[in-house]
Design an enzyme around this catalytic site. Structure first.
Site: not given
Ligand code: KE4
Length: 429
Positions: A143, A238, A266
């Protein structure tokens, strides 16, 4: 909760889609009404109904110091009094960029943005602009945020909802996203062998955490580095989750692999909206205003968020922080393994640094296919049993538990005791 008054969640559903601003928060996969948080402190969350929880979500990894850390709260309060957004550069952006570069030598130039999605999306656009190739290769269950290119066999919320890809992504676009099984460099080699001239980049979570935690097997990351070099594609790490969590800097330091581009998020914002992409200077110089690849952002490098990031990283530099995080995570993993075993519950526990996932699976979980064989109904029951005992796990089998520096040994022992009772309840069901 007053029966006459609609619940907060009922109110939320009247105005927020699904009552949430991010799908996983709706607790769809685990049942029950989602918690609505009033405040947080250290390793604890306090919901609007007065319940206290030991928190293993940690805002999906951002809160590695724990909630409301005094140094971070003070930095944000001080900065708020000096302005929250300038729309012009501040020294704070330079300072945080220099700190990150000092931790990650592969990041020679960096660009701050406001979400991991924005960072990963921009990194891929840069890779396509550099390589002049249309396709990207990701991993099943990986993801990288919700940009169109990534919503093909993705993990995290899509895995939680049991959907392979999203509506609204044109088939022609989705066709440019290739997928291989995680931990299978030979599958990547086979794809390159037939489509080498199309693939601009391979994007990978160096430790997968959106299919649940799946560490890289020996040789996997090295294999990706060698294959991308051989076929002229870029290697994008990533590290939105692993960055400054797995080690100071991130997984690339822990595994000693130098990617061409890195995506961060994060932790570098300490809970404020900060993400970044960066890497080789010759690549990053292709980004506007120096080069032809465009990306921009109103709140990029936001001073308030920069201060939160700087304060967070300053605390992470203290001696022993990562060792303590890893030790307490291992203590939790050992306790959970023993508790599951004594209850006769089939469980696999994958750990990487201060990341952990408890899979309700009889066989080892090494990729998305094996993760999906987990008993998600059992996970949901376990989640509810733990919640009833004041332990809040991520509401999905396909997410990671995130430990913080605020979790104490006593907190870990409390979680293990709650797990022992919860496993027993499962076994008795
Ligand atoms: P954001 O756009 O949500 O800030 O980040 C996307 C992203 C990109 N790369 C990795 C490895 C990530 O884990 C994420 C986002 N993580 C999720 C939880 N696994 C966010 C939680 C959510 O979607 O509410």
């Amino acid at each position: 909760m007053n029966e006459q008054r609609p619940s907060l969640f009922d109110r939320a559903k009247e105005v927020l889609v699904g009552g949430v601003n991010s799908p996983v928060r709706a607790f769809g996969a685990v049942g029950g009404e989602p918690v609505i948080i009033e405040r947080a402190s250290g390793a604890r969350l306090f919901d609007a109904d007065g319940n206290e929880y030991l928190d293993f979500i940690g805002s999906w990894g951002a809160m590695i110091l724990g909630h409301a850390h005094p140094a971070v709260s003070q930095a944000v309060a001080e900065q708020a009094a000096q302005g929250t957004s300038y729309g012009l550069t501040s020294e704070l952006e330079i300072e945080l960029a220099e700190t990150i570069r000092s931790a990650l030598p592969s990041v020679e130039r960096i660009r701050f943005v406001s979400s991991g999605t924005e960072a990963a999306m921009s990194a891929i656009r840069l890779a396509r602009g550099f390589a002049r190739r249309p396709a990207i290769l990701k991993f099943e269950g990986g993801y990288h945020g919700h940009a169109d290119s990534f919503l093909v066999q993705a993990g995290s919320g899509l895995a939680t909802l049991g959907i392979a890809s999203s509506a609204g992504v044109p088939a022609a676009f989705a066709a440019l996203t290739l997928n291989a099984p995680y931990n299978d460099a030979r599958a990547v080699e086979r794809i390159f062998a037939t489509r080498r001239h199309e693939i601009a980049a391979v994007i990978v979570e160096p430790v997968a955490a959106n299919m649940g935690v799946v560490p890289p097997e020996p040789g996997f990351l090295e294999g990706l580095r060698e294959l991308t070099r051989r076929y002229g594609a870029l290697l994008v790490f990533d590290e939105v989750i692993t960055g400054f969590r797995l080690a100071w800097g991130g997984a690339q330091n822990a595994y000693r692999i130098q990617p061409d581009l890195t995506v961060l998020g994060k932790i570098i914002g300490g809970g404020m909206p900060v993400a970044a992409y960066g890497g080789r200077a010759d690549l990053m110089k292709l980004m506007a205003p120096e080069g032809p690849v465009y990306q921009a952002g109103t709140l990029s490098g936001n001073p308030l968020a920069m201060r939160a990031g700087l304060a967070t990283l300053a605390e992470l530099r203290r001696p022993g922080v990562y060792e303590g995080l890893a030790a307490r995570t291992q203590r939790l993993a050992d306790g959970l393994r023993e508790a599951a075993k004594s209850a006769g519950v089939a469980a696999q526990i994958n750990v990487a640094g201060s990341l952990l996932t408890l899979f309700f699976a009889a066989e080892p979980v090494r990729d998305y296919a094996s993760a999906k064989r987990s008993d998600t109904a059992r996970f949901s029951r376990f989640f509810r049993e733990m919640r009833a005992r004041g332990i809040l796990l991520p509401p999905s089998q396909f997410e990671a538990l995130f430990l913080s520096a605020a979790h104490t040994d006593a907190d870990i022992d409390r979680a293990i005791a709650a797990a022992r009772e919860s496993f027993a309840a499962l076994a008795g069901a």
